[in-house]
Design a protein around this motif. Structure first.
Motif, PDB file in Angstrom:
ATOM      1  N   SER A  75      80.657  46.883 -26.306  1.00 26.24           N
ATOM      2  CA  SER A  75      81.800  47.502 -26.985  1.00 26.24           C
ATOM      3  C   SER A  75      81.504  47.696 -28.467  1.00 26.24           C
ATOM      4  N   GLY A  76      80.801  46.735 -29.075  1.00 26.23           N
ATOM      5  CA  GLY A  76      80.404  46.890 -30.470  1.00 26.23           C
ATOM      6  C   GLY A  76      79.425  48.031 -30.660  1.00 26.23           C
ATOM      7  N   LEU A  77      78.484  48.176 -29.730  1.00 23.06           N
ATOM      8  CA  LEU A  77      77.522  49.284 -29.795  1.00 23.06           C
ATOM      9  C   LEU A  77      78.237  50.628 -29.709  1.00 23.06           C
ATOM     10  N   LYS A  78      79.175  50.725 -28.798  1.00 21.84           N
ATOM     11  CA  LYS A  78      79.906  51.981 -28.624  1.00 21.84           C
ATOM     12  C   LYS A  78      80.750  52.310 -29.856  1.00 21.84           C
ATOM     13  N   ALA A  79      81.418  51.297 -30.409  1.00 18.22           N
ATOM     14  CA  ALA A  79      82.261  51.515 -31.588  1.00 18.22           C
ATOM     15  C   ALA A  79      81.428  51.946 -32.791  1.00 18.22           C
ATOM     16  N   GLN A  80      80.289  51.295 -33.001  1.00 15.60           N
ATOM     17  CA  GLN A  80      79.447  51.661 -34.141  1.00 15.60           C
ATOM     18  C   GLN A  80      78.802  53.027 -33.938  1.00 15.60           C
ATOM     19  N   ALA A  81      78.491  53.385 -32.701  1.00 17.57           N
ATOM     20  CA  ALA A  81      77.948  54.713 -32.423  1.00 17.57           C
ATOM     21  C   ALA A  81      78.987  55.791 -32.751  1.00 17.57           C
ATOM     22  N   THR A  82      80.238  55.529 -32.419  1.00 14.21           N
ATOM     23  CA  THR A  82      81.314  56.465 -32.764  1.00 14.21           C
ATOM     24  C   THR A  82      81.454  56.581 -34.275  1.00 14.21           C
ATOM     25  N   ARG A  83      81.405  55.458 -34.940  1.00 15.59           N
ATOM     26  CA  ARG A  83      81.507  55.461 -36.412  1.00 15.59           C
ATOM     27  C   ARG A  83      80.350  56.244 -37.027  1.00 15.59           C
ATOM     28  N   LEU A  84      79.149  56.059 -36.502  1.00 15.19           N
ATOM     29  CA  LEU A  84      77.982  56.779 -37.012  1.00 15.19           C
ATOM     30  C   LEU A  84      78.097  58.277 -36.749  1.00 15.19           C
ATOM     31  N   ARG A  85      78.687  58.651 -35.609  1.00 16.75           N
ATOM     32  CA  ARG A  85      78.895  60.071 -35.314  1.00 16.75           C
ATOM     33  C   ARG A  85      79.851  60.691 -36.329  1.00 16.75           C
ATOM     34  N   LEU A  86      80.927  59.980 -36.665  1.00 16.86           N
ATOM     35  CA  LEU A  86      81.880  60.501 -37.648  1.00 16.86           C
ATOM     36  C   LEU A  86      81.247  60.623 -39.031  1.00 16.86           C
ATOM     37  N   VAL A  87      80.436  59.643 -39.401  1.00 15.50           N
ATOM     38  CA  VAL A  87      79.750  59.700 -40.694  1.00 15.50           C
ATOM     39  C   VAL A  87      78.817  60.909 -40.738  1.00 15.50           C
ATOM     40  N   SER A  88      78.108  61.162 -39.645  1.00 10.49           N
ATOM     41  CA  SER A  88      77.191  62.302 -39.630  1.00 10.49           C
ATOM     42  C   SER A  88      77.957  63.622 -39.677  1.00 10.49           C
ATOM     43  N   GLU A  89      79.128  63.688 -39.039  1.00  8.96           N
ATOM     44  CA  GLU A  89      79.956  64.886 -39.142  1.00  8.96           C
ATOM     45  C   GLU A  89      80.419  65.090 -40.582  1.00  8.96           C
ATOM     46  N   ASN A  90      80.792  64.003 -41.249  1.00 11.13           N
ATOM     47  CA  ASN A  90      81.227  64.104 -42.647  1.00 11.13           C
ATOM     48  C   ASN A  90      80.098  64.604 -43.533  1.00 11.13           C
ATOM     49  N   ILE A  91      78.899  64.059 -43.339  1.00 13.13           N
ATOM     50  CA  ILE A  91      77.760  64.478 -44.156  1.00 13.13           C
ATOM     51  C   ILE A  91      77.433  65.948 -43.895  1.00 13.13           C
ATOM     52  N   ALA A  92      77.479  66.350 -42.626  1.00 10.38           N
ATOM     53  CA  ALA A  92      77.166  67.741 -42.282  1.00 10.38           C
ATOM     54  C   ALA A  92      78.154  68.721 -42.895  1.00 10.38           C
ATOM     55  N   ASN A  93      79.389  68.283 -43.098  1.00  9.00           N
ATOM     56  CA  ASN A  93      80.422  69.174 -43.631  1.00  9.00           C
ATOM     57  C   ASN A  93      80.757  68.908 -45.091  1.00  9.00           C
ATOM     58  N   ALA A  94      79.893  68.215 -45.797  1.00  8.56           N
ATOM     59  CA  ALA A  94      80.175  67.870 -47.195  1.00  8.56           C
ATOM     60  C   ALA A  94      80.380  69.100 -48.069  1.00  8.56           C
ATOM     61  N   ASP A  95      79.737  70.198 -47.738  1.00  5.68           N
ATOM     62  CA  ASP A  95      79.864  71.422 -48.543  1.00  5.68           C
ATOM     63  C   ASP A  95      80.807  72.447 -47.922  1.00  5.68           C
ATOM     64  N   THR A  96      81.531  72.066 -46.885  1.00  3.20           N
ATOM     65  CA  THR A  96      82.466  72.983 -46.242  1.00  3.20           C
ATOM     66  C   THR A  96      83.776  72.999 -47.010  1.00  3.20           C
ATOM     67  N   PRO A  97      84.204  74.162 -47.487  1.00  3.28           N
ATOM     68  CA  PRO A  97      85.460  74.233 -48.244  1.00  3.28           C
ATOM     69  C   PRO A  97      86.645  73.772 -47.405  1.00  3.28           C
TER      70      PRO A  97
END
Length: 130
Positions: free
Chosen positions: A13-35
């Motif tokens: 459950s910890g692995l799954k939760a951290q994987a979800t958190r990492l996915r959200l962080v990567s989405e945020n980084i990918a969209n850092a320059d999106t208006p």
């Protein structure tokens, strides 16, 4: 053996939760320059059963960071208003990288816990076979 089985569920459950958190962080980084992009956040919640908390963790609902969007001054941008500004994103790359490192370390810790439980159960089965 029940405690060992439960430790597999806890670490998974910890692995799954951290994987979800990492996915959200990567989405945020990918969209850092999106208006107009707002940073995605999640919380961790304890799994509950009718007998009480299990110790397992899961991610809560994904929410958007409501902090102010940065104003970007670029009169040549198609989204610029009469003042030559437009709303950027509220993603701070330094914060996202720190969150990614924390999620990575937590993921590694859960992976080690899973591996330790696997080794212990293998050792127990070896003892029982003798």
């Amino acid at each position: 053996m029940n405690d060992l089985s439960q430790s597999f569920g806890l670490s998974a459950s910890g692995l799954k939760a951290q994987a979800t958190r990492l996915r959200l962080v990567s989405e945020n980084i990918a969209n850092a320059d999106t208006p107009g992009y707002r940073r995605k956040l999640t919380t961790f919640e304890t799994e509950l059963t009718s007998h009480g908390p299990t110790g397992e963790v899961r991610t809560g609902r994904v929410s958007l960071d409501q902090s102010d969007l940065t104003k970007v001054h670029d009169p040549s941008h198609p989204l610029a208003d009469a003042t030559g500004s437009y709303d950027g994103s509220n993603v701070d790359l330094v914060v996202e990288i720190a969150d990614a490192r924390e999620a990575q370390r937590s993921y590694e810790a859960n992976l080690k816990m899973f591996d330790q439980a696997r080794q212990m159960s293998r050792g127990l089965l070896d003892l029982l076979r003798r």
